[in-house]
Each structure stands twice: as C-alpha cells, then as structure tokens.
Write a protein that holds these residues in place. Sequence first.
Motif, PDB file in Angstrom:
ATOM      1  N   LEU A  18     -58.919 -28.663  64.190  1.00 35.99           N
ATOM      2  CA  LEU A  18     -58.764 -29.723  63.196  1.00 35.99           C
ATOM      3  C   LEU A  18     -58.215 -30.953  63.904  1.00 35.99           C
ATOM      4  O   LEU A  18     -57.487 -30.830  64.891  1.00 35.99           O
ATOM      5  CB  LEU A  18     -57.775 -29.325  62.096  1.00 35.99           C
ATOM      6  CG  LEU A  18     -58.252 -28.574  60.868  1.00 35.99           C
ATOM      7  CD1 LEU A  18     -57.073 -28.260  59.973  1.00 35.99           C
ATOM      8  CD2 LEU A  18     -59.323 -29.332  60.122  1.00 35.99           C
ATOM      9  N   ARG A  19     -58.559 -32.111  63.356  1.00 34.73           N
ATOM     10  CA  ARG A  19     -57.991 -33.352  63.864  1.00 34.73           C
ATOM     11  C   ARG A  19     -57.294 -34.058  62.722  1.00 34.73           C
ATOM     12  O   ARG A  19     -57.931 -34.387  61.703  1.00 34.73           O
ATOM     13  CB  ARG A  19     -59.058 -34.260  64.468  1.00 34.73           C
ATOM     14  CG  ARG A  19     -58.507 -35.584  64.983  1.00 34.73           C
ATOM     15  CD  ARG A  19     -59.591 -36.437  65.599  1.00 34.73           C
ATOM     16  NE  ARG A  19     -60.133 -35.813  66.789  1.00 34.73           N
ATOM     17  CZ  ARG A  19     -61.131 -36.338  67.517  1.00 34.73           C
ATOM     18  NH1 ARG A  19     -61.693 -37.470  67.145  1.00 34.73           N
ATOM     19  NH2 ARG A  19     -61.568 -35.706  68.578  1.00 34.73           N
ATOM     20  N   LEU A  20     -56.017 -34.302  62.881  1.00 36.38           N
ATOM     21  CA  LEU A  20     -55.247 -35.055  61.902  1.00 36.38           C
ATOM     22  C   LEU A  20     -55.180 -36.517  62.322  1.00 36.38           C
ATOM     23  O   LEU A  20     -55.103 -36.821  63.511  1.00 36.38           O
ATOM     24  CB  LEU A  20     -53.839 -34.488  61.782  1.00 36.38           C
ATOM     25  CG  LEU A  20     -53.715 -32.998  61.474  1.00 36.38           C
ATOM     26  CD1 LEU A  20     -52.243 -32.624  61.302  1.00 36.38           C
ATOM     27  CD2 LEU A  20     -54.512 -32.615  60.251  1.00 36.38           C
ATOM     28  N   SER A  21     -55.179 -37.382  61.326  1.00 37.49           N
ATOM     29  CA  SER A  21     -55.080 -38.820  61.574  1.00 37.49           C
ATOM     30  C   SER A  21     -53.866 -39.375  60.856  1.00 37.49           C
ATOM     31  O   SER A  21     -53.501 -38.908  59.776  1.00 37.49           O
ATOM     32  CB  SER A  21     -56.341 -39.540  61.072  1.00 37.49           C
ATOM     33  OG  SER A  21     -57.490 -39.061  61.719  1.00 37.49           O
ATOM     34  N   CYS A  22     -53.269 -40.386  61.441  1.00 34.64           N
ATOM     35  CA  CYS A  22     -52.123 -41.076  60.838  1.00 34.64           C
ATOM     36  C   CYS A  22     -52.380 -42.568  60.958  1.00 34.64           C
ATOM     37  O   CYS A  22     -52.278 -43.139  62.053  1.00 34.64           O
ATOM     38  CB  CYS A  22     -50.840 -40.686  61.538  1.00 34.64           C
ATOM     39  SG  CYS A  22     -49.391 -41.622  60.991  1.00 34.64           S
ATOM     40  N   LYS A  23     -52.739 -43.176  59.838  1.00 28.34           N
ATOM     41  CA  LYS A  23     -52.986 -44.611  59.820  1.00 28.34           C
ATOM     42  C   LYS A  23     -51.664 -45.322  59.630  1.00 28.34           C
ATOM     43  O   LYS A  23     -50.906 -45.005  58.694  1.00 28.34           O
ATOM     44  CB  LYS A  23     -53.943 -44.952  58.675  1.00 28.34           C
ATOM     45  CG  LYS A  23     -54.293 -46.426  58.574  1.00 28.34           C
ATOM     46  CD  LYS A  23     -55.181 -46.871  59.712  1.00 28.34           C
ATOM     47  CE  LYS A  23     -55.641 -48.302  59.515  1.00 28.34           C
ATOM     48  NZ  LYS A  23     -56.485 -48.778  60.640  1.00 28.34           N
ATOM     49  N   THR A  24     -51.370 -46.265  60.524  1.00 29.38           N
ATOM     50  CA  THR A  24     -50.093 -46.959  60.479  1.00 29.38           C
ATOM     51  C   THR A  24     -50.289 -48.403  60.045  1.00 29.38           C
ATOM     52  O   THR A  24     -51.325 -49.018  60.323  1.00 29.38           O
ATOM     53  CB  THR A  24     -49.426 -46.934  61.859  1.00 29.38           C
ATOM     54  OG1 THR A  24     -50.187 -47.744  62.753  1.00 29.38           O
ATOM     55  CG2 THR A  24     -49.335 -45.524  62.410  1.00 29.38           C
ATOM     56  N   SER A  25     -49.294 -48.958  59.381  1.00 31.74           N
ATOM     57  CA  SER A  25     -49.346 -50.361  58.971  1.00 31.74           C
ATOM     58  C   SER A  25     -47.940 -50.850  58.704  1.00 31.74           C
ATOM     59  O   SER A  25     -46.999 -50.062  58.587  1.00 31.74           O
ATOM     60  CB  SER A  25     -50.215 -50.527  57.722  1.00 31.74           C
ATOM     61  OG  SER A  25     -49.678 -49.798  56.640  1.00 31.74           O
ATOM     62  N   GLY A  26     -47.809 -52.139  58.609  1.00 27.14           N
ATOM     63  CA  GLY A  26     -46.552 -52.743  58.190  1.00 27.14           C
ATOM     64  C   GLY A  26     -45.715 -53.317  59.304  1.00 27.14           C
ATOM     65  O   GLY A  26     -44.893 -54.176  59.074  1.00 27.14           O
ATOM     66  N   ARG A  27     -45.841 -52.829  60.505  1.00 31.33           N
ATOM     67  CA  ARG A  27     -45.054 -53.327  61.630  1.00 31.33           C
ATOM     68  C   ARG A  27     -45.898 -53.266  62.890  1.00 31.33           C
ATOM     69  O   ARG A  27     -46.881 -52.546  62.957  1.00 31.33           O
ATOM     70  CB  ARG A  27     -43.810 -52.460  61.848  1.00 31.33           C
ATOM     71  CG  ARG A  27     -42.771 -52.534  60.739  1.00 31.33           C
ATOM     72  CD  ARG A  27     -42.024 -53.859  60.779  1.00 31.33           C
ATOM     73  NE  ARG A  27     -41.285 -54.029  61.995  1.00 31.33           N
ATOM     74  CZ  ARG A  27     -40.034 -53.610  62.160  1.00 31.33           C
ATOM     75  NH1 ARG A  27     -39.413 -52.972  61.199  1.00 31.33           N
ATOM     76  NH2 ARG A  27     -39.402 -53.827  63.288  1.00 31.33           N
ATOM     77  N   THR A  28     -45.480 -53.984  63.918  1.00 35.73           N
ATOM     78  CA  THR A  28     -46.072 -53.802  65.234  1.00 35.73           C
ATOM     79  C   THR A  28     -45.404 -52.606  65.880  1.00 35.73           C
ATOM     80  O   THR A  28     -44.202 -52.410  65.769  1.00 35.73           O
ATOM     81  CB  THR A  28     -45.880 -55.040  66.113  1.00 35.73           C
ATOM     82  OG1 THR A  28     -44.492 -55.324  66.218  1.00 35.73           O
ATOM     83  CG2 THR A  28     -46.598 -56.242  65.523  1.00 35.73           C
ATOM     84  N   PHE A  29     -46.176 -51.790  66.529  1.00 32.66           N
ATOM     85  CA  PHE A  29     -45.680 -50.502  66.974  1.00 32.66           C
ATOM     86  C   PHE A  29     -45.446 -50.406  68.460  1.00 32.66           C
ATOM     87  O   PHE A  29     -45.250 -49.328  68.986  1.00 32.66           O
ATOM     88  CB  PHE A  29     -46.652 -49.398  66.521  1.00 32.66           C
ATOM     89  CG  PHE A  29     -46.549 -49.138  65.050  1.00 32.66           C
ATOM     90  CD1 PHE A  29     -47.268 -49.887  64.154  1.00 32.66           C
ATOM     91  CD2 PHE A  29     -45.697 -48.171  64.576  1.00 32.66           C
ATOM     92  CE1 PHE A  29     -47.161 -49.674  62.796  1.00 32.66           C
ATOM     93  CE2 PHE A  29     -45.584 -47.932  63.221  1.00 32.66           C
ATOM     94  CZ  PHE A  29     -46.321 -48.693  62.329  1.00 32.66           C
ATOM     95  N   GLY A  30     -45.449 -51.550  69.132  1.00 26.55           N
ATOM     96  CA  GLY A  30     -45.320 -51.499  70.581  1.00 26.55           C
ATOM     97  C   GLY A  30     -44.064 -50.808  71.061  1.00 26.55           C
ATOM     98  O   GLY A  30     -44.075 -50.163  72.093  1.00 26.55           O
TER      99      GLY A  30
END
Length: 122
Positions: A18-30
């Motif tokens: 299985l492949r799980l995905s996590c979509k991120t938003s709201g901040r820069t993640f550097g």
Amino acid sequence: QVQLVESGGGLVQAGDSLRLSCKTSGRTFGSYVMGWFRQAPGKERWFVAGFRWSGGSAYYADSVKGRFSIWSDNAENTVYLQMNSLKPEDTAVYYCAAATTFTTSPDTWGSWGQGTQVTVSS
C-alpha cells in the motif's frame, strides 16, 4: 497553521503493498520534519518513519525497516509512505505528522492528520 490530509489506506492481504499519501498545506515545510506514526486498537501511537523536508537520511522503526519507505514530492507538497510485504501486525490507523524537531515521541509532534486505516488480513 499546518494542515495534513492522509489518504491511501485500505484492506489488504498479508504480503501486499500500500502507498499512503499525506498532502500538506498552510506553511512552507523547508525546516520541518515529517513523519508517519501508527496506532493499533488499545495501544499507544508509535513512530514508523520520518525525514527532514530539507533533505538527509530517513529514519525507520526497526519493525518496518526494509519494508517501508518514506519520501516526498516537494512540487506537490506531499509525503508518501510506501509499505511493502505487509503483515497483520501492521494493522493500525496511520497518521501523518509534522514537527520542527525530530524525535520518535509523538508528544513532540505538533501537527497531525486525521489518520487513515490500514488493515492487513492473514
């Protein structure tokens, strides 16, 4: 505010992937550390895998080393967890998380997704 949305869970048989995905938003993640945790019924939440968004080595729990891989698509602001050779003991709710400092303790991770269920039948 950091938003994390997981997807990709499901019911599979032992040995499947299985492949799980996590979509991120709201901040820069550097400067963030991203990770996956899991929680089985009646048990505590445990670290599974993590890495620094800026690059470097990934970290894995001993129980998943060699079977799971974590990586990111920076253009899509998405973190993935590829799970191969799944076992019934991998059954849990899987959570995506973000933090500013890497530890394996869930108490130090400040942002969490809603979780996605992974069930592995024998």
